[in-house]
Design an enzyme around this catalytic site. Structure first.
Site, mmCIF file in Angstrom:
data_model
loop_
_atom_site.group_PDB
_atom_site.id
_atom_site.type_symbol
_atom_site.label_atom_id
_atom_site.label_comp_id
_atom_site.label_asym_id
_atom_site.label_seq_id
_atom_site.Cartn_x
_atom_site.Cartn_y
_atom_site.Cartn_z
ATOM 1 N N ASP A 17 0.832 -1.215 0.000
ATOM 2 C CA ASP A 17 0.000 0.000 0.000
ATOM 3 C C ASP A 17 0.865 1.265 0.000
ATOM 4 O OD1 ASP A 17 -2.340 1.394 -0.070
ATOM 5 O OD2 ASP A 17 -2.863 1.096 2.039
ATOM 6 N N ASN A 65 -10.459 -2.892 -6.298
ATOM 7 C CA ASN A 65 -9.640 -1.900 -7.004
ATOM 8 C C ASN A 65 -10.132 -1.591 -8.425
ATOM 9 O OD1 ASN A 65 -6.484 -2.903 -5.439
ATOM 10 N ND2 ASN A 65 -7.888 -1.252 -4.875
#
Ligand code: IPE
Ligand code: IPE
Ligand code: MG
Length: 225
Positions: A17, A65
């Site tokens: 991330d 996503n």
């Protein structure tokens, strides 16, 4: 497939991330952060091999996503084609690559054919390697994996229990996760490897993924050893 590692070879799983924030801090577009994140993964694979890690699993793209802006998704798809195209490097390192995610033929799956092809080719072209196993999670979600595993366990007639669910996960060969890493200061599991990481130690770091280096990996490994 036998590997060069004993059964207790460590399994490290990373939620990669912070690429977007890494780029933002430098005044760069988010896509530059993803590009640098992919480069860093290639560096980290080399380091992980030196550390004798048996299994490295990374979260490249989640089922959620797909909601991101189209140009960003397209860029990330291209980076996965690049990543799965690193066959020469993987062979030099004796690394076998795997993919974990929603089956390409499942109703909700959206992985374009060129990425499917890159994934299939990389798996085939590194299948003979006996060192570290690098598993890339792409279009992956832990809850969907568990629903599919429970359904398959039930319809196989084995009954629903810990063994039968484990045998019907997307990649039954994946061992339990020893250390789960999440970068960039977020302290969430975000639907990653819910079953496999049931007993994992967790390493949270403020470092963004493009900055996750050897010292960071060693700090994570210290939790497992
Ligand atoms: C992780 O970086 C990469 C993917 C989720 C594909 P992010 O893109 O989530 O970066 P931040 O969290 O916005 O900084
Ligand atoms: C998790 O990152 C997924 C990947 C790293 C591929 P996100 O940045 O998408 O996660 P959330 O939604 O903030 O938890
Ligand atoms: Mg993020």
């Amino acid at each position: 497939m036998p590997t060069d590692f004993p059964d207790h070879a460590l399994h490290v799983a990373c939620i990669m991330d912070g690429n977007g924030r890494w780029a933002g801090r430098r005044g760069l577009p988010r896509t530059e952060g993803h590009t640098e994140g992919e480069e860093n993964l290639a560096r980290l694979v080399r380091i992980a091999v030196r550390r004798n890690i048996g299994w490295l699993t990374v979260f490249g793209f989640s089922t959620e996503n797909w909601q991101r802006p189209r140009p960003e998704v397209r860029h990330i798809l291209g980076l996965h084609e690049k990543l799965f195209g690193r066959v020469a490097e993987l062979n030099e390192l004796n690394v076998r690559i795997q993919w974990i995610g929603r089956p390409f033929d499942s109703p909700m799956a959206r992985t374009p054919r060129y990425v499917q092809r890159a994934i299939r080719k990389a798996i085939t072209d590194t299948a003979g390697n006996t060192g570290m196993v690098l598993t890339v999670a792409f279009d992956y979600g832990g809850r969907s994996e568990l629903v599919a595993a429970v359904e398959a366990a039930r319809s196989s007639g084995e009954g629903v229990n810990v063994e039968s669910i484990g045998e019907h996960l997307y990649l039954p060969e994946l061992p339990p996760v020893d250390v789960l890493v999440r970068t960039s200061g977020e302290q969430r599991v975000s639907n990653f490897l819910l079953w496999q990481a049931a007993g994992a130690a967790i390493y949270f770091t403020d470092a963004a993924w493009p900055d996750f280096d050897e010292a960071e990996l060693d700090a994570a490994l210290a939790l497992a050893r």
